[in-house]
Motif scaffolding. Sequence first.
Motif, PDB file in Angstrom:
ATOM      1  N   PRO A 154      51.139  94.534   8.740  1.00 52.68           N
ATOM      2  CA  PRO A 154      51.097  95.103  10.094  1.00 52.68           C
ATOM      3  C   PRO A 154      49.741  94.843  10.758  1.00 52.68           C
ATOM      4  N   GLY A 155      49.806  94.461  12.020  1.00 51.93           N
ATOM      5  CA  GLY A 155      48.581  94.255  12.781  1.00 51.93           C
ATOM      6  C   GLY A 155      48.042  92.841  12.778  1.00 51.93           C
ATOM      7  N   VAL A 156      48.672  91.929  12.012  1.00 55.35           N
ATOM      8  CA  VAL A 156      48.172  90.558  12.002  1.00 55.35           C
ATOM      9  C   VAL A 156      48.497  89.878  13.332  1.00 55.35           C
ATOM     10  N   THR A 157      47.695  88.870  13.658  1.00 54.33           N
ATOM     11  CA  THR A 157      47.901  88.117  14.885  1.00 54.33           C
ATOM     12  C   THR A 157      48.530  86.774  14.543  1.00 54.33           C
ATOM     13  N   LEU A 158      49.720  86.539  15.068  1.00 57.87           N
ATOM     14  CA  LEU A 158      50.471  85.332  14.771  1.00 57.87           C
ATOM     15  C   LEU A 158      50.961  84.694  16.064  1.00 57.87           C
ATOM     16  N   ARG A 159      51.055  83.367  16.049  1.00 58.88           N
ATOM     17  CA  ARG A 159      51.616  82.641  17.177  1.00 58.88           C
ATOM     18  C   ARG A 159      52.650  81.652  16.677  1.00 58.88           C
ATOM     19  N   ALA A 160      53.588  81.316  17.527  1.00 60.23           N
ATOM     20  CA  ALA A 160      54.650  80.379  17.169  1.00 60.23           C
ATOM     21  C   ALA A 160      54.366  79.000  17.754  1.00 60.23           C
ATOM     22  N   MET A 207      34.587  88.666  -4.433  1.00 59.42           N
ATOM     23  CA  MET A 207      34.371  87.834  -3.248  1.00 59.42           C
ATOM     24  C   MET A 207      35.286  88.307  -2.119  1.00 59.42           C
ATOM     25  N   LYS A 208      34.702  88.582  -0.986  1.00 60.60           N
ATOM     26  CA  LYS A 208      35.492  88.984   0.182  1.00 60.60           C
ATOM     27  C   LYS A 208      35.490  87.848   1.192  1.00 60.60           C
ATOM     28  N   ILE A 209      36.652  87.295   1.435  1.00 59.31           N
ATOM     29  CA  ILE A 209      36.788  86.204   2.395  1.00 59.31           C
ATOM     30  C   ILE A 209      37.153  86.795   3.748  1.00 59.31           C
ATOM     31  N   ASP A 210      36.329  86.534   4.726  1.00 59.95           N
ATOM     32  CA  ASP A 210      36.530  87.068   6.076  1.00 59.95           C
ATOM     33  C   ASP A 210      36.706  85.907   7.044  1.00 59.95           C
ATOM     34  N   LEU A 211      37.897  85.782   7.575  1.00 58.15           N
ATOM     35  CA  LEU A 211      38.199  84.718   8.535  1.00 58.15           C
ATOM     36  C   LEU A 211      38.529  85.290   9.915  1.00 58.15           C
ATOM     37  N   SER A 212      38.084  86.498  10.169  1.00 60.01           N
ATOM     38  CA  SER A 212      38.302  87.079  11.489  1.00 60.01           C
ATOM     39  C   SER A 212      37.585  86.228  12.525  1.00 60.01           C
ATOM     40  N   ALA A 213      38.163  86.139  13.702  1.00 55.70           N
ATOM     41  CA  ALA A 213      37.677  85.304  14.809  1.00 55.70           C
ATOM     42  C   ALA A 213      37.953  83.820  14.583  1.00 55.70           C
ATOM     43  N   LYS A 214      38.662  83.479  13.510  1.00 56.16           N
ATOM     44  CA  LYS A 214      39.073  82.093  13.273  1.00 56.16           C
ATOM     45  C   LYS A 214      40.567  81.936  13.575  1.00 56.16           C
ATOM     46  N   THR A 215      40.920  80.772  14.100  1.00 54.95           N
ATOM     47  CA  THR A 215      42.325  80.444  14.349  1.00 54.95           C
ATOM     48  C   THR A 215      42.748  79.346  13.398  1.00 54.95           C
ATOM     49  N   ALA A 216      43.867  79.567  12.723  1.00 56.38           N
ATOM     50  CA  ALA A 216      44.350  78.612  11.722  1.00 56.38           C
ATOM     51  C   ALA A 216      45.740  78.114  12.095  1.00 56.38           C
ATOM     52  N   LEU A 217      45.934  76.822  11.974  1.00 54.74           N
ATOM     53  CA  LEU A 217      47.249  76.205  12.125  1.00 54.74           C
ATOM     54  C   LEU A 217      47.709  75.733  10.760  1.00 54.74           C
ATOM     55  N   VAL A 218      48.845  76.251  10.302  1.00 46.41           N
ATOM     56  CA  VAL A 218      49.441  75.819   9.045  1.00 46.41           C
ATOM     57  C   VAL A 218      50.766  75.148   9.379  1.00 46.41           C
ATOM     58  N   THR A 219      50.848  73.852   9.164  1.00 48.88           N
ATOM     59  CA  THR A 219      52.091  73.163   9.496  1.00 48.88           C
ATOM     60  C   THR A 219      53.145  73.453   8.430  1.00 48.88           C
ATOM     61  N   GLY A 248      42.171  87.880   7.976  1.00 47.95           N
ATOM     62  CA  GLY A 248      41.803  88.177   9.351  1.00 47.95           C
ATOM     63  C   GLY A 248      41.974  87.053  10.346  1.00 47.95           C
ATOM     64  N   ALA A 249      42.433  85.884   9.895  1.00 41.20           N
ATOM     65  CA  ALA A 249      42.601  84.761  10.827  1.00 41.20           C
ATOM     66  C   ALA A 249      43.831  84.968  11.706  1.00 41.20           C
ATOM     67  N   GLU A 250      43.736  84.489  12.933  1.00 45.42           N
ATOM     68  CA  GLU A 250      44.935  84.330  13.753  1.00 45.42           C
ATOM     69  C   GLU A 250      45.648  83.083  13.258  1.00 45.42           C
TER      70      GLU A 250
END
Length: 264
Positions: A56-62, A1-13, A31-33
Amino acid sequence: MKIDLSAKTALVTASTAGIGLAIARGLAECGAEVIINGRSQASVNRAIQQLQQSLPGVTLRAAIADLSSPDGVETLLNSAPQVDILVNNAGIYGPRGFYDTDDATWDHYWQTNVMSGVRLSRALLPTMVQNGWGRVVFISSESACNIPADMIHYGVTKTAQLSLARGLAKFVAGSGVTVNSVLPGPTLSAGFTAMLEEEVAHRGKSLEEAARDFVMTHRPSSVIQRPATVEEVANMVVYVCSTQASATSGAALRVDGGVVDDII
């Protein structure tokens, strides 16, 4: 199973360490931001640096915010006004006798463990429903079902999360948004490891031996007879957040190693 979450934005508290950080890593790998949340700039920066080094290359926000108050949740929402995935992982725990647990402690646990998820879900669900896709996950605990006598205040908040998640799943029924709970059992997180340090240091046991002994002493119903790893818990959460899990909603999914002695 390949889980693809590209183009999705996730908030993990509360995602600067432990289960939260493992969930953030798992979602980023798919692939999620990912928006990393913690109570201090230093802890958030440290978590982001750690993830960037390993992925490397992941998209992260603070998003720095303490979610134990309405103002803290509002601060977080200013940084993350819209997401596709919300993982309500923020929570506190600690043993305390029932007679010694005053109203202020009960309220602190309730605000942090329950109301943070209420407030974030209330703010972020409408856009998910409008978009026809979204995932909300509450990180509860086996203590929601197996209420610990020395942490009744904690167990009550974990049970409340199950009710909240089930009710929200019914509230958004048919919208393409799913809401679920994940219930870890004893997990080899940093906090759990710290609790075992004295036994490891003074009794000559390895961490694995001490952790296994703890589980068999305090959770003897465990089927796997060991604590889970944070990655094992994160794997369940990542799946629940995937497109493949579209038929799973309103569920309480246990990653407790079989501690709760129930066939359902």
